[in-house]
Design a protein around this motif. Structure first.
Motif, PDB file in Angstrom:
ATOM      1  N   ALA A 258       0.808  -1.223   0.000  1.00  0.00           N
ATOM      2  CA  ALA A 258       0.000   0.000   0.000  1.00  0.00           C
ATOM      3  C   ALA A 258       0.839   1.271   0.000  1.00  0.00           C
ATOM      4  O   ALA A 258       0.504   2.246  -0.680  1.00  0.00           O
ATOM      5  N   ALA A 259       1.934   1.282   0.748  1.00  0.00           N
ATOM      6  CA  ALA A 259       2.746   2.502   0.848  1.00  0.00           C
ATOM      7  C   ALA A 259       3.317   2.891  -0.511  1.00  0.00           C
ATOM      8  O   ALA A 259       3.225   4.048  -0.950  1.00  0.00           O
ATOM      9  N   GLY A 260       3.927   1.921  -1.189  1.00  0.00           N
ATOM     10  CA  GLY A 260       4.472   2.209  -2.507  1.00  0.00           C
ATOM     11  C   GLY A 260       3.404   2.488  -3.534  1.00  0.00           C
ATOM     12  O   GLY A 260       3.580   3.312  -4.444  1.00  0.00           O
ATOM     13  N   TRP A 261       2.271   1.814  -3.420  1.00  0.00           N
ATOM     14  CA  TRP A 261       1.147   2.011  -4.341  1.00  0.00           C
ATOM     15  C   TRP A 261       0.623   3.440  -4.225  1.00  0.00           C
ATOM     16  O   TRP A 261       0.371   4.110  -5.227  1.00  0.00           O
ATOM     17  N   ALA A 262       0.440   3.909  -2.993  1.00  0.00           N
ATOM     18  CA  ALA A 262      -0.092   5.259  -2.781  1.00  0.00           C
ATOM     19  C   ALA A 262       0.864   6.324  -3.313  1.00  0.00           C
ATOM     20  O   ALA A 262       0.427   7.391  -3.775  1.00  0.00           O
ATOM     21  N   ALA A 263       2.165   6.040  -3.284  1.00  0.00           N
ATOM     22  CA  ALA A 263       3.158   7.019  -3.750  1.00  0.00           C
ATOM     23  C   ALA A 263       3.060   7.272  -5.248  1.00  0.00           C
ATOM     24  O   ALA A 263       3.549   8.289  -5.742  1.00  0.00           O
ATOM     25  N   LEU A 264       2.411   6.362  -5.976  1.00  0.00           N
ATOM     26  CA  LEU A 264       2.275   6.526  -7.423  1.00  0.00           C
ATOM     27  C   LEU A 264       1.287   7.624  -7.793  1.00  0.00           C
ATOM     28  O   LEU A 264       1.368   8.175  -8.898  1.00  0.00           O
ATOM     29  N   PHE A 265       0.377   7.934  -6.871  1.00  0.00           N
ATOM     30  CA  PHE A 265      -0.714   8.837  -7.211  1.00  0.00           C
ATOM     31  C   PHE A 265      -0.525  10.255  -6.677  1.00  0.00           C
ATOM     32  O   PHE A 265      -1.204  11.172  -7.128  1.00  0.00           O
ATOM     33  N   HIS A 266       0.361  10.437  -5.691  1.00  0.00           N
ATOM     34  CA  HIS A 266       0.543  11.769  -5.094  1.00  0.00           C
ATOM     35  C   HIS A 266       2.001  11.995  -4.726  1.00  0.00           C
ATOM     36  O   HIS A 266       2.681  11.066  -4.255  1.00  0.00           O
ATOM     37  N   GLU A 267       2.460  13.201  -4.904  1.00  0.00           N
ATOM     38  CA  GLU A 267       3.786  13.576  -4.409  1.00  0.00           C
ATOM     39  C   GLU A 267       3.708  14.122  -2.988  1.00  0.00           C
ATOM     40  O   GLU A 267       4.676  14.076  -2.244  1.00  0.00           O
ATOM     41  N   ASP A 268       2.528  14.620  -2.612  1.00  0.00           N
ATOM     42  CA  ASP A 268       2.327  15.174  -1.274  1.00  0.00           C
ATOM     43  C   ASP A 268       2.246  14.036  -0.258  1.00  0.00           C
ATOM     44  O   ASP A 268       1.454  13.108  -0.405  1.00  0.00           O
ATOM     45  N   HIS A 269       3.056  14.113   0.794  1.00  0.00           N
ATOM     46  CA  HIS A 269       3.127  13.022   1.776  1.00  0.00           C
ATOM     47  C   HIS A 269       1.822  12.839   2.545  1.00  0.00           C
ATOM     48  O   HIS A 269       1.442  11.707   2.866  1.00  0.00           O
ATOM     49  N   VAL A 322      -4.878  -3.090 -12.150  1.00  0.00           N
ATOM     50  CA  VAL A 322      -3.857  -2.629 -13.087  1.00  0.00           C
ATOM     51  C   VAL A 322      -4.399  -1.508 -13.972  1.00  0.00           C
ATOM     52  O   VAL A 322      -3.630  -0.709 -14.524  1.00  0.00           O
ATOM     53  N   LEU A 323      -5.730  -1.413 -14.084  1.00  0.00           N
ATOM     54  CA  LEU A 323      -6.364  -0.386 -14.905  1.00  0.00           C
ATOM     55  C   LEU A 323      -6.692   0.872 -14.121  1.00  0.00           C
ATOM     56  O   LEU A 323      -7.127   1.863 -14.714  1.00  0.00           O
ATOM     57  N   ALA A 324      -6.510   0.848 -12.796  1.00  0.00           N
ATOM     58  CA  ALA A 324      -6.927   1.974 -11.949  1.00  0.00           C
ATOM     59  C   ALA A 324      -5.995   3.171 -12.140  1.00  0.00           C
ATOM     60  O   ALA A 324      -4.771   3.027 -12.169  1.00  0.00           O
ATOM     61  N   SER A 325      -6.602   4.353 -12.246  1.00  0.00           N
ATOM     62  CA  SER A 325      -5.823   5.582 -12.450  1.00  0.00           C
ATOM     63  C   SER A 325      -5.655   6.393 -11.172  1.00  0.00           C
ATOM     64  O   SER A 325      -4.950   7.404 -11.169  1.00  0.00           O
ATOM     65  N   ASN A 326      -6.310   5.986 -10.079  1.00  0.00           N
ATOM     66  CA  ASN A 326      -6.186   6.706  -8.815  1.00  0.00           C
ATOM     67  C   ASN A 326      -6.417   5.747  -7.665  1.00  0.00           C
ATOM     68  O   ASN A 326      -6.904   4.614  -7.854  1.00  0.00           O
ATOM     69  N   ALA A 327      -6.069   6.200  -6.464  1.00  0.00           N
ATOM     70  CA  ALA A 327      -6.171   5.332  -5.284  1.00  0.00           C
ATOM     71  C   ALA A 327      -7.611   4.971  -4.961  1.00  0.00           C
ATOM     72  O   ALA A 327      -7.883   3.877  -4.457  1.00  0.00           O
ATOM     73  N   GLY A 328      -8.541   5.872  -5.247  1.00  0.00           N
ATOM     74  CA  GLY A 328      -9.950   5.581  -4.984  1.00  0.00           C
ATOM     75  C   GLY A 328     -10.441   4.389  -5.788  1.00  0.00           C
ATOM     76  O   GLY A 328     -11.168   3.531  -5.266  1.00  0.00           O
TER      77      GLY A 328
END
Length: 451
Positions: A258-269, A322-328
């Motif tokens: 999850a941590a690395g996955w979430a980093a793909l969608f936002h630069e803000d911590h 794999v098709l998802a463009s955002n964390a939601g």
């Protein structure tokens, strides 16, 4: 007043095939005690895990040591879970639950003392978690003794859904108390929770003799081996075990990555933190929804028919991430997979428990839980290593697609469960289609147990 009324022949539904309500299950006094004990136990456990991570990080500022404090809680299951779980069959389940809870309260209380060295904390946590395998095995083995056969799956579903909900609330509450007040407060509450849990069992569960008589005892390693032979030598049990192990190899990925996955969608911590929490919580939330809906609303025969569709839906939903463009969107797919797991796992667990001979339930549970912990650890390490060379969505998508192919193979080879269930008796008998007596388990080899 009981809800068990004669079936109306006009509707073509037998009494044993009517949906079992939560009211039916909670009407059993002993189950209420076991359930409340489980709630208190799990909430305290997850609250303490979150608090100990914060405490270790505050003292050392080391991510490695804080991660180690989390990993230590799983270590007893991996290094000796089946062996420790076998102990639960040697003694009365009620006594195992009480003694294990009171024993675990001591090292947890010591961790809460000010000035405790970090390495001492890790050692004490490991000692405390040694009580988890016999506790969980005894609780699982006790359930069929206090509930009628037709109520067991609903009871299992309720327990599983509650543990998932406790995981979410325990982590949130533990982290909040640790940061806003003091991590030792959460740890102290966990120590108290063990005492409360032991009191609930002592008051609410009646004494029963040990499942294994002293005269029939053998070396602990031999008895543990019998548990492995029973699980992997019986067609239905082997099928369930392989399906559960396969399921856990891909359903753990959203939590582990999850941590690395979430980093793909936002630069803000701060945004990453929210996305990570959403991805990690989606699976448990979906599990609770699926477990409650299926366990409460569906007939036993319908639950069995849905085993194959749910088994295929769980990896399919994760493969679509794999098709998802955002964390939601990722969280939605993970939640769908969680719903399928919540509908599937309690049914498989119920079948598994009902098919076991009395006296082998705790050690068989140890085999299953040890396997689950190992496959989860393997999956997270393997996919984490693969993610070093490619993207996390691609790794999860391909890994889950492989899981789908594996589940297709396993459900195609799944043996039929005998539909003979008597609603008027406790679930202490063995399902006829998978009848294995203790004598056969002790004397035979895995191959000779096939039937």
């Amino acid at each position: 007043m009981s809800d068990d009324r004669p079936a109306d022949p006009a509707d073509g539904v037998t009494e044993q095939d009517r949906p079992v309500t939560f009211r039916d299950v909670f009407a059993v006094r002993e189950y209420r005690a076991v359930y409340l004990s489980l709630v208190v136990n799990w909430l305290g456990d997850y609250l303490a895990r979150a608090a100990i991570i914060v405490l270790v990080y505050q003292q050392t500022e080391s991510v490695l040591l804080s991660a180690a404090s989390f990993a230590v809680s799983y270590l007893p299951w991996i290094v000796g879970g089946p062996l420790l779980a076998t102990l639960a069959d040697r003694y009365p389940y009620r006594r195992v639950l009480i003694v294990a809870d009171l024993t675990r309260a001591v090292p947890i209380a010591l961790i809460a003392l000010p000035g405790m060295n970090v390495y001492a904390i890790l050692c004490l946590l490991f000692v405390a978690m040694l009580g988890a395998p016999p506790t969980q095995a005894a609780r699982s083995a006790l359930l069929p003794l206090i509930l009628e056969r037709r109520k067991v799956v609903t009871g299992v579903a309720l327990n599983a859904s509650t543990s998932q909900a406790a995981q979410v609330f325990g982590y949130v509450l533990g982290a909040t108390l640790a940061v806003a007040v003091d991590p030792r407060l959460g740890i102290a509450l966990d120590a108290i929770s063990f005492v409360v849990s032991a009191a609930l069992i002592a008051i609410g569960v009646r004494p029963r003799p040990a499942a294994a008589v002293p005269s029939g005892r053998q070396h602990l390693l031999r008895e543990t081996g019998e548990g492995f032979r029973l699980v992997f030598g019986t067609p239905l049990l082997r099928s369930i075990a392989l399906m559960v192990f396969a399921l856990t190899t891909f359903t753990i990925l959203p939590e582990g990555l999850a941590a690395g996955w979430a980093a793909l969608f936002h630069e803000d911590h701060s945004a990453r933190g929210f996305d990570q929490g959403m991805i990690m919580a989606a699976g448990p939330v979906g599990f609770v929804i699926g477990g409650i809906a299926v366990g409460r609303l569906l007939r036993p025969s319908t639950r069995r028919k849905l085993i194959k569709p749910f088994a295929l839906l769980a990896p399919t939903a994760l493969a679509l991430t794999v098709l998802a463009s955002n964390a939601g969107t990722v969280a939605v797919f993970v939640a769908i997979s969680g719903i399928a797991q919540g509908g599937l796992m309690p049914t498989l667990n119920g079948e598994f428990v009902l098919a076991l001979p009395h006296g082998y339930r705790a050690r068989a549970y140890g085999v299953m839980q040890g396997g689950v912990q190992f496959t989860q650890c393997f999956a997270v390490i393997a996919t984490g290593a693969l993610a070093q060379f490619t993207s996390i969505p691609l790794v999860v998508g391909l890994w889950s697609a492989g899981g789908l192919l594996l589940m297709i193979f396993l459900v195609a080879r799944r043996p039929q469960l005998a539909a003979v269930e008597r609603p008027d008796s406790p679930a202490v008998e063995v399902v006829p289609a998978t009848h294995v007596t203790p004598g056969q388990v002790q004397a035979g080899t895995a191959g000779k147990l096939d039937r």
